[in-house]
Design a protein around this motif. Structure first.
Motif, short mmCIF file in Angstrom:
data_model
loop_
_atom_site.label_atom_id
_atom_site.label_comp_id
_atom_site.label_asym_id
_atom_site.label_seq_id
_atom_site.Cartn_x
_atom_site.Cartn_y
_atom_site.Cartn_z
N ALA A 33 -10.85 -3.92 16.10
CA ALA A 33 -10.97 -4.23 14.87
C ALA A 33 -10.42 -5.06 14.09
O ALA A 33 -10.81 -5.77 13.57
CB ALA A 33 -10.51 -2.69 13.91
N PHE A 34 -9.26 -5.33 14.71
CA PHE A 34 -8.62 -6.98 14.33
C PHE A 34 -9.25 -8.06 14.63
O PHE A 34 -9.53 -9.03 14.05
CB PHE A 34 -7.02 -6.66 15.07
CG PHE A 34 -6.45 -8.14 14.61
CD1 PHE A 34 -5.38 -8.02 13.43
CD2 PHE A 34 -6.60 -9.22 15.21
CE1 PHE A 34 -4.53 -9.02 13.13
CE2 PHE A 34 -5.61 -10.29 14.59
CZ PHE A 34 -4.81 -10.23 13.64
N ARG A 35 -9.95 -7.96 15.99
CA ARG A 35 -10.85 -9.08 16.17
C ARG A 35 -12.19 -9.39 15.70
O ARG A 35 -12.64 -10.18 15.17
CB ARG A 35 -10.99 -8.89 17.84
CG ARG A 35 -9.92 -9.08 18.88
CD ARG A 35 -10.39 -9.18 20.34
NE ARG A 35 -10.76 -7.95 20.64
CZ ARG A 35 -10.12 -7.06 21.20
NH1 ARG A 35 -8.73 -7.06 21.46
NH2 ARG A 35 -10.74 -6.03 21.81
N LEU A 36 -12.65 -8.04 14.98
CA LEU A 36 -13.77 -8.25 14.22
C LEU A 36 -13.52 -8.78 12.69
O LEU A 36 -14.24 -9.67 12.31
CB LEU A 36 -14.20 -6.85 13.99
CG LEU A 36 -15.19 -6.19 15.13
CD1 LEU A 36 -15.42 -4.55 14.75
CD2 LEU A 36 -16.41 -6.94 15.48
N VAL A 37 -12.15 -8.48 12.35
CA VAL A 37 -11.85 -9.09 11.02
C VAL A 37 -11.61 -10.57 11.17
O VAL A 37 -11.98 -11.42 10.36
CB VAL A 37 -10.58 -8.39 10.60
CG1 VAL A 37 -9.97 -9.15 9.34
CG2 VAL A 37 -10.67 -7.03 10.22
N ARG A 38 -11.06 -10.99 12.38
CA ARG A 38 -11.02 -12.41 12.64
C ARG A 38 -12.05 -12.97 12.93
O ARG A 38 -12.25 -14.23 12.31
CB ARG A 38 -10.00 -12.47 14.06
CG ARG A 38 -9.65 -14.06 14.25
CD ARG A 38 -8.65 -14.02 15.72
NE ARG A 38 -9.59 -13.68 16.83
CZ ARG A 38 -8.81 -13.01 17.97
NH1 ARG A 38 -7.73 -12.80 18.01
NH2 ARG A 38 -9.75 -12.63 19.00
N ALA A 39 -13.04 -12.52 13.40
CA ALA A 39 -14.48 -12.92 13.48
C ALA A 39 -15.07 -13.40 12.26
O ALA A 39 -15.76 -14.23 11.92
CB ALA A 39 -15.25 -12.32 14.62
N ASN A 40 -14.80 -12.24 11.43
CA ASN A 40 -15.59 -12.37 10.05
C ASN A 40 -15.06 -13.60 9.21
O ASN A 40 -15.55 -13.93 8.31
CB ASN A 40 -15.10 -11.02 9.16
CG ASN A 40 -15.86 -11.18 8.03
OD1 ASN A 40 -15.38 -11.21 7.02
ND2 ASN A 40 -17.24 -10.59 8.04
#
Length: 239
Positions: free
Chosen positions: A229-236
């Motif tokens: 989920a952290f990586r998804l936020v970073r990607a966003n």
């Protein structure tokens, strides 16, 4: 996205450790590992775990945003800020509605701690314009107008930055200029809606509007795989 870009985007994410016990907080920090370097500790966790948790996070090389929303007599606010600085905290919040005296006392107390930044809460992200009527702020004042008024007051008191929702970030950046920190809670990935926040937005929109940091809570901490989920936020956050 290169490794340097990933590090830069990761550094803009503050994960809110909104837990009621030390074990849950420690487990979350362990699960996120080296990906996350910045954590928010609020009143609930501080009351449950005490200052030892903050010292532990700092010793692990993490930065701590101590979200106390201080609203007391200036002498008491100054004392709390000095304690935060001694613990190694990077950011501490005061309530701008307390006025110039409280904010100035916090800024003065922080001078002995070069790494400590004093941020002023403008209007909590759960509030809407109708709430102003309930607390006696009458007239045609909108939420945005109140945020901008309080932000100017905080700037005059010497605060290093402000806390504001994604919806006010753009107007604030225009008023405060490039150097002032803007920390933005109330962000969630597209399709999500953090229930405790009335004025929300995505991480990408907040940063594009001028946010220095975004505070992310349940999107990461309640996910089955917080690291993913952290990586998804970073990607966003990618432009």
């Amino acid at each position: 996205m290169g490794d340097n870009d990933a590090v830069e985007r990761s550094s803009q994410i503050i994960v809110a450790l909104d837990f009621d016990n030390r074990r849950a907080a420690d487990e979350m920090v362990d699960r996120l590992g080296d990906q996350c370097r910045f954590y928010k500790v609020g009143m609930e966790l501080l009351t449950a775990a005490g200052p030892d948790l903050i010292e532990h996070l700092v010793a692990k090389g993490k930065e701590v945003f101590l979200d106390l929303k201080l609203f007391e007599i200036p002498n008491s606010v100054a004392g709390a800020v000095r304690v935060a600085g001694a613990l190694g905290v990077s950011m501490v919040t005061v309530h701008s509605m307390g006025g110039i005296g409280i904010m100035s006392a916090a800024v003065e107390a922080a001078r002995d701690f070069p790494r400590l930044r004093v941020l002023a809460l403008t209007v909590v992200t759960s509030m809407t314009s109708s709430d102003f009527v309930d607390i006696g702020v009458t007239g045609s004042t909108s939420t945005e107008e109140q945020v901008l008024r309080l932000a100017r007051l905080a700037e005059g008191a010497g605060c290093h930055g402000v806390i504001a929702s994604p919806q006010e970030t753009g107007p604030l950046r225009g008023v405060l200029g490039a150097r002032t920190l803007i920390v933005t809670p109330g962000v969630a990935l597209p399709g999500e809606s953090p229930s405790e926040h009335a004025r929300t937005g995505t991480p990408r929109a907040a940063v594009a509007a001028g946010a220095s940091y975004v505070v992310v809570g349940r999107t990461i901490t309640r996910a089955a795989d917080p690291a993913a989920a952290f990586r998804l936020v970073r990607a966003n956050l990618e432009p």
